[in-house]
Design an enzyme around this catalytic site. Structure first.
Site, PDB file in Angstrom:
ATOM      1  N   ASP A   1       3.505   7.451   4.767  1.00  0.00           N
ATOM      2  CA  ASP A   1       3.454   7.176   6.267  1.00  0.00           C
ATOM      3  C   ASP A   1       4.742   8.074   6.667  1.00  0.00           C
ATOM      4  OD1 ASP A   1       1.781   4.166   6.748  1.00  0.00           O
ATOM      5  OD2 ASP A   1       1.095   6.104   6.274  1.00  0.00           O
ATOM      6  N   ALA A   2       5.639   7.683   6.111  1.00  0.00           N
ATOM      7  CA  ALA A   2       7.070   8.399   6.463  1.00  0.00           C
ATOM      8  C   ALA A   2       6.967   9.723   6.558  1.00  0.00           C
ATOM      9  CB  ALA A   2       8.086   8.007   5.527  1.00  0.00           C
TER      10      ALA A   2
ATOM     11  N   TYR B   1       4.435  11.633   6.992  1.00  0.00           N
ATOM     12  CA  TYR B   1       3.289  12.011   8.096  1.00  0.00           C
ATOM     13  C   TYR B   1       4.209  11.967   9.399  1.00  0.00           C
ATOM     14  CZ  TYR B   1      -0.334  11.849  11.336  1.00  0.00           C
ATOM     15  OH  TYR B   1      -1.204  12.235  12.379  1.00  0.00           O
ATOM     16  N   ASP B   2       4.897  11.053   9.406  1.00  0.00           N
ATOM     17  CA  ASP B   2       5.671  10.670  10.687  1.00  0.00           C
ATOM     18  C   ASP B   2       7.026  12.030  10.878  1.00  0.00           C
ATOM     19  OD1 ASP B   2       4.361   8.381  11.302  1.00  0.00           O
ATOM     20  OD2 ASP B   2       5.854   7.129  10.173  1.00  0.00           O
TER      21      ASP B   2
ATOM     22  N   SER C   1      -2.918   5.478  19.872  1.00  0.00           N
ATOM     23  CA  SER C   1      -1.899   5.091  19.053  1.00  0.00           C
ATOM     24  C   SER C   1      -0.650   4.523  19.725  1.00  0.00           C
ATOM     25  CB  SER C   1      -1.528   6.222  18.013  1.00  0.00           C
ATOM     26  OG  SER C   1      -0.807   5.979  17.083  1.00  0.00           O
ATOM     27  N   LEU C   2       0.332   4.375  18.804  1.00  0.00           N
ATOM     28  CA  LEU C   2       1.499   3.935  19.429  1.00  0.00           C
ATOM     29  C   LEU C   2       2.964   4.976  19.171  1.00  0.00           C
ATOM     30  CD1 LEU C   2       1.835  -0.038  18.828  1.00  0.00           C
ATOM     31  CD2 LEU C   2       1.018   1.118  20.772  1.00  0.00           C
TER      32      LEU C   2
ATOM     33  N   GLU D   1       5.311  -8.780  17.765  1.00  0.00           N
ATOM     34  CA  GLU D   1       4.312  -9.094  16.638  1.00  0.00           C
ATOM     35  C   GLU D   1       4.491  -8.188  15.538  1.00  0.00           C
ATOM     36  OE1 GLU D   1       0.208  -9.110  17.800  1.00  0.00           O
ATOM     37  OE2 GLU D   1       0.684  -7.904  19.415  1.00  0.00           O
TER      38      GLU D   1
ATOM     39  N   LYS E   1       3.653  -5.390  12.894  1.00  0.00           N
ATOM     40  CA  LYS E   1       2.773  -4.276  12.814  1.00  0.00           C
ATOM     41  C   LYS E   1       2.099  -4.432  11.363  1.00  0.00           C
ATOM     42  CE  LYS E   1       2.198   0.454  13.634  1.00  0.00           C
ATOM     43  NZ  LYS E   1       1.430   0.878  12.214  1.00  0.00           N
TER      44      LYS E   1
ATOM     45  N   ASP F   1      -0.267  -3.487   8.302  1.00  0.00           N
ATOM     46  CA  ASP F   1      -0.721  -2.168   7.856  1.00  0.00           C
ATOM     47  C   ASP F   1      -2.177  -2.346   7.237  1.00  0.00           C
ATOM     48  OD1 ASP F   1      -0.462   0.340   6.693  1.00  0.00           O
ATOM     49  OD2 ASP F   1       0.631  -0.212   4.871  1.00  0.00           O
TER      50      ASP F   1
ATOM     51  N   ARG G   1     -11.547   2.823  14.632  1.00  0.00           N
ATOM     52  CA  ARG G   1     -10.960   3.748  15.863  1.00  0.00           C
ATOM     53  C   ARG G   1     -11.403   5.170  16.002  1.00  0.00           C
ATOM     54  NH1 ARG G   1      -4.554   3.525  16.267  1.00  0.00           N
ATOM     55  NH2 ARG G   1      -4.552   4.373  14.137  1.00  0.00           N
TER      56      ARG G   1
ATOM     57  N   GLU H   1      -6.341  -5.474  13.751  1.00  0.00           N
ATOM     58  CA  GLU H   1      -6.491  -4.834  12.379  1.00  0.00           C
ATOM     59  C   GLU H   1      -7.231  -5.668  11.601  1.00  0.00           C
ATOM     60  OE1 GLU H   1      -3.979  -1.515  11.215  1.00  0.00           O
ATOM     61  OE2 GLU H   1      -4.228  -2.390  13.075  1.00  0.00           O
TER      62      GLU H   1
ATOM     63  N   TYR I   1      -4.763  -7.711  18.174  1.00  0.00           N
ATOM     64  CA  TYR I   1      -3.541  -7.541  18.989  1.00  0.00           C
ATOM     65  C   TYR I   1      -3.687  -6.970  20.562  1.00  0.00           C
ATOM     66  CZ  TYR I   1      -4.836  -2.694  17.596  1.00  0.00           C
ATOM     67  OH  TYR I   1      -5.538  -1.554  17.283  1.00  0.00           O
TER      68      TYR I   1
ATOM     69  N   LYS J   1       9.594   0.910  13.584  1.00  0.00           N
ATOM     70  CA  LYS J   1       9.012   0.919  12.172  1.00  0.00           C
ATOM     71  C   LYS J   1      10.428   0.562  11.256  1.00  0.00           C
ATOM     72  CE  LYS J   1       5.019   3.042  11.799  1.00  0.00           C
ATOM     73  NZ  LYS J   1       4.851   4.505  11.116  1.00  0.00           N
TER      74      LYS J   1
ATOM     75  N   CYS K   1      11.942   9.223 -32.561  1.00  0.00           N
ATOM     76  CA  CYS K   1      12.508   8.426 -31.756  1.00  0.00           C
ATOM     77  C   CYS K   1      13.596   9.319 -30.908  1.00  0.00           C
ATOM     78  CB  CYS K   1      13.272   7.399 -31.976  1.00  0.00           C
ATOM     79  SG  CYS K   1      14.408   6.155 -31.478  1.00  0.00           S
TER      80      CYS K   1
ATOM     81  N   CYS L   1      16.996   7.357 -32.763  1.00  0.00           N
ATOM     82  CA  CYS L   1      17.468   7.409 -33.868  1.00  0.00           C
ATOM     83  C   CYS L   1      16.857   8.521 -34.886  1.00  0.00           C
ATOM     84  CB  CYS L   1      17.061   6.031 -34.730  1.00  0.00           C
ATOM     85  SG  CYS L   1      15.479   5.528 -34.858  1.00  0.00           S
TER      86      CYS L   1
ATOM     87  N   CYS M   1       8.946   3.098 -31.788  1.00  0.00           N
ATOM     88  CA  CYS M   1       9.761   3.705 -32.782  1.00  0.00           C
ATOM     89  C   CYS M   1       9.710   2.677 -33.870  1.00  0.00           C
ATOM     90  CB  CYS M   1      11.280   3.703 -32.144  1.00  0.00           C
ATOM     91  SG  CYS M   1      12.505   3.846 -33.532  1.00  0.00           S
TER      92      CYS M   1
ATOM     93  N   CYS N   1      17.626   1.508 -35.841  1.00  0.00           N
ATOM     94  CA  CYS N   1      17.432   2.314 -34.517  1.00  0.00           C
ATOM     95  C   CYS N   1      18.486   1.587 -33.602  1.00  0.00           C
ATOM     96  CB  CYS N   1      16.274   2.152 -33.800  1.00  0.00           C
ATOM     97  SG  CYS N   1      16.345   3.038 -32.109  1.00  0.00           S
TER      98      CYS N   1
END
Length: 809
Positions: A36-37, A39-40, A85-86, A125, A127, A129, A148, A185, A237, A325, A419, A422, A449, A455
């Site tokens: 999401d970050a 996309y934002d 949306s918000l 309230e 948010k 997911d 939606r 939601e 909501y 967020k 390995c 060793c 290993c 070792c």
């Protein structure tokens, strides 16, 4: 068109194309390919460019609409009131700017040097997911459910929403409007998500990456029976179309809906002014991981409905609401390389080396890949762009590959043949599944290993574990000190710790005269461990602290623990045949035997050794032993029939008390007497043949006699004299401790519970008897609440201990 405008137009086109693709994957396919970050960030970049060049804004821009298209498999629903949306706030200043905008829009005094002006009331309230849906009620009855979709047109999921258990099919009470469209939601709790993935894995079905994907995928099944089987929940909501206003405020409206049976957030609160909003945001942020469900922020709405109407809407968002967020738990970054670490048991584990990225407020440069099966499942290659997730204190992990961003020079992840520490060979483990009469061998997910304590990595990790607080508890030996002792050649096994001399360690980095003497004193003080601590310190695969305690409490001596056959070990609670074989194999190993012998020769004196545990000693019966022999086709009921018949025939022969005198030899004689055995009722022909084959095989028959002889030697054979069992008050119960206790430590509380016979577990389940929750209790408390498991605070716990005569001191 100028060069600047041309470049802006090109970038706007690129962003719209990319965002449309992500919208389609997120809303239509339920398969998001970026967090999401990310996309934002793309969305904000597009917003900024369109703000600079309003002449380039078009009606089909992602900034002018919401979501994606409806699936053709579902009927379409036209939203009478668009599902918008918000807007998002990512920083405190963003929220303050929102508040200023609201006050300006309402014509309220903005404040000056001597005061903050008129404060606006906001509803607050979490948010959630999940997936946004609308529920339409006519005359109090649910008539339609819809997603939606693109905000104007959604998908008709009426049949599916009716399967969600907390969605009322008919409103309760009275006074509801003739037409009432409820919006909210659909989500899945963390506990429900874990149960779903576990059940999916059992049947070889698709597992989900996170609760949001699980909820979306479950709600949009064409077969509503599948939706009905999923642990979905709904939280309201707000409202869409409605023929009458339920209340004058947002909070009042939600509280009114609650009286009609519509579920709302238990975290709903009213804030007076922006400072209250920020305090709510911080409080929820601190408690975030303790909630029963995932959230990605907090939603603030102007509380007064008339004020909402006065403030109005932008193209895609209301002026009167905003989502603040949290720092993203998921981020995009580049996988620079994959390195392999060697652990205490020799497991060679892939670790992702990442281009540093900030996730949930912490810079992450490494992440776990678990094992090579996970690498294959993800399809990850070196050079890929990947999604990293970090939740709370959980080790960051690679969640997903963004395959469309894979570079041409991406390289596969290959397990090293030698390995990396060793140089010994690296071999793939084999899984041995033992069932009635046969063993099935398959490839395991772990590579090891084979160098063992030769070792350096395995040796260091084994000693770090050996000296740790819950094991031998040798203070002053941290990881760096252990690594130094191994690198200097002073320690080649745990036993070498007890031969260290002052002259050998003084002068090493971190060891002056005083610290050297303190270390030697700590090593000397560790020479009288309990049997349970010693067993745990040995680092036996699959033997944690609880299993070590069970071994010590039940078998009572190191000699019996080291000698116990796998089939005898399975009489222990929570020890299956696989773990039993691990324990037996560990003590059969010559190197391990040598290390234990050296430890005892160098002064270790194990405490709390004694007799066999009374409950363990009384756990054997003839039919139980026959069942543990894992004879093909012979179930517990068949074993009981054979044992009863053996005892009956022995009684008829007049050989004393048959229950005590009966032996495996007598069972063999019965099974080999085909004419007599064939008429035994209650045992099918296949089982009878399997029993005869088993006892006619000298190797298997001798193994059965070996197990029986050990039961006799240990004093736990059914013929042995049994102690009178005194039941402990909490025997058979499972307790969980969470949060920080103030009167006593959690370790002390755990010891007291175990002394009363309880098992203290690390996680909450439906089988948990009780949870003790101190300050700071998090997800375990939330799960206990969800499962209706009894919860005690520390004072109530102390009072409960006192009822059993146990002091809190």
């Amino acid at each position: 068109m100028t060069d600047t405008l041309t470049a802006a137009a090109q970038r706007i086109l690129e962003l719209r194309t990319e965002l449309d693709a992500h919208n389609y994957r997120y809303y239509v396919l339920d398969e998001p390919s970026i967090p999401d970050a990310e996309y934002d960030r793309l969305f904000r970049e597009l917003q900024a460019l369109e703000a600079e060049h309003p002449e380039l804004v078009t009606p089909d821009s992602p900034t002018q609409r919401v979501g994606g298209e409806a699936l053709s498999a579902f009927g379409e629903v036209r939203h009478e009131v668009p599902m918008l949306s918000l807007g998002n706030a990512f920083e405190e200043e963003d929220l303050r700017a929102f508040d200023r905008s609201v006050r300006n829009g309402l014509g309220l005094q903005g404040g000056d040097l001597f005061g903050g002006g008129v404060e606006v009331e906001y509803s607050c309230e979490p948010k959630l997911d999940g997936l946004a849906v609308s529920l339409l009620y006519r005359d109090g009855k649910l008539v339609r459910g819809a997603t939606r979709g693109d905000g104007t047109t959604g998908e008709d999921i009426s049949v599916n929403v009716r399967t969600i258990r907390n969605v009322p099919l008919k409103l309760q009470g009275s006074g509801w409007p003739d037409v009432l469209e409820v919006r909210g939601e659909v989500f899945m709790s963390r506990a429900g998500f874990e149960r779903l993935n576990a059940s999916q894995a059992e049947v070889g079905g698709k597992t989900f990456a996170n609760p949001r994907n699980a909820a979306a995928g479950s709600l949009r099944q064409l077969d509503s029976k599948i939706t009905a089987s999923r642990p979905l929940e709904f939280c309201c909501y707000g409202l869409g179309q409605h023929s009458a206003e339920p209340a004058a405020t947002q909070v009042g409206m939600l509280e009114r809906l609650k009286t009609w049976g519509i579920p709302i957030s238990q975290e709903l609160k009213l804030a007076k002014g922006i400072e209250d909003c920020l305090a709510y945001y911080r409080d929820i942020g601190e408690r975030r991981m303790g909630l029963a469900y995932d959230i990605d922020g907090v939603v603030f709405k102007v509380n007064n409905i008339e004020d909402q109407q006065q403030l109005g809407f932008r193209a895609r968002t209301p002026h009167w609401a905003i989502a603040h967020k949290f720092p993203a738990m998921e981020e995009l970054t580049e996988l620079l390389d994959v390195e392999f670490q060697v652990g205490r048991t020799g497991a060679v584990t892939p670790v992702a080396r990442l281009k540093p990225v900030k996730v949930a407020g912490v810079t992450v440069s490494n992440a776990t890949l678990h094992n090579m099966d996970e690498v294959a499942r993800l399809g990850v290659m070196i050079g890929d762009t990947v999604i990293i997730r970090r939740a709370g204190d959980v080790i960051p992990q690679v969640m997903q590959v963004v395959s469309e961003r894979r570079p041409a020079d991406a390289r596969p992840v290959d397990v090293p043949q030698q390995c990396p520490v060793c140089g010994s060979a690296v071999e793939r483990t084999q899984l041995i599944k033992r069932s009635k009469g046969r063993e099935t061998v398959s490839e395991g997910a772990v590579y090891r290993c084979v160098g063992r304590l030769a070792c350096a990595a395995q040796l260091k990790q084994a000693i770090i574990h050996f000296v740790s607080r819950r094991a031998m508890d040798i203070e002053g030996l941290g990881e760096k000190s252990v690594e130094q002792l191994v690198d200097e050649g002073l320690v080649g096994s745990p036993a070498d710790l007890y031969t260290l001399q002052f002259e050998q360690i003084v002068g090493l980095e971190g060891f002056a005269e005083v610290s050297s003497r303190k270390l030697l004193e700590a090593i000397a003080d560790s020479k009288r461990p309990t049997l349970a601590r010693f067993i745990y310190a040995l680092g036996i695969p699959d033997v944690g602290e609880e299993t070590a305690k069970v071994l010590a409490r039940s078998l009572g001596s190191l000699q019996r623990v080291t000698q116990a056959l796998p089939e005898v070990l399975t009489y222990l609670p929570d020890v299956g045949l696989e773990v039993a074989h691990e324990i037996h194999s560990f003590f059969e190993d010559e190197h391990n035997q040598t290390v234990i012998q050296h430890l005892l020769e160098r002064g270790l004196q194990l405490q709390d050794q004694g007799e066999l545990g009374a409950e363990f000693a009384a756990s054997t019966t003839l039919d139980g032993l026959l069942d543990k022999l894992n004879i093909t086709s012979v179930a517990a009921t068949g074993a009981k029939k054979v044992a009863d018949e053996t005892i009956k025939r022995l009684a008829a022969s007049g050989e004393g008390k048959p229950e005590q005198a009966v032996r495996v030899q007598h069972v063999a004689e019965l099974c080999k007497d085909w004419l007599s055995f064939s008429v035994l009722k209650g045992v099918n022909e296949k089982a009878k043949q399997a029993l005869r084959d088993f006892f006619n095989d000298d190797g298997r028959f001798n193994k059965a006699k070996e197990i029986e002889q050990q039961l006799i030697d240990f004093g736990m054979h059914w013929s042995a004299e049994k102690k009178v069992l005194e039941g402990l008050p909490l025997a058979g119960q499972t307790w969980v401790l969470t949060g920080s206790l103030e009167v006593m430590s959690r370790d002390v509380a755990k010891d007291k519970l175990e002394a009363l016979g309880a098992k203290v577990a690390g996680s909450v389940s439906a089988k948990t008897t009780c949870v003790v929750a101190g300050p700071g209790a998090g997800s375990k408390l939330a799960k206990a609440t969800e499962l209706n498991v009894p919860v005690l605070d520390e004072q109530a716990f102390i009072a409960r201990l006192a009822d059993y005569g146990i002091s809190a001191e």
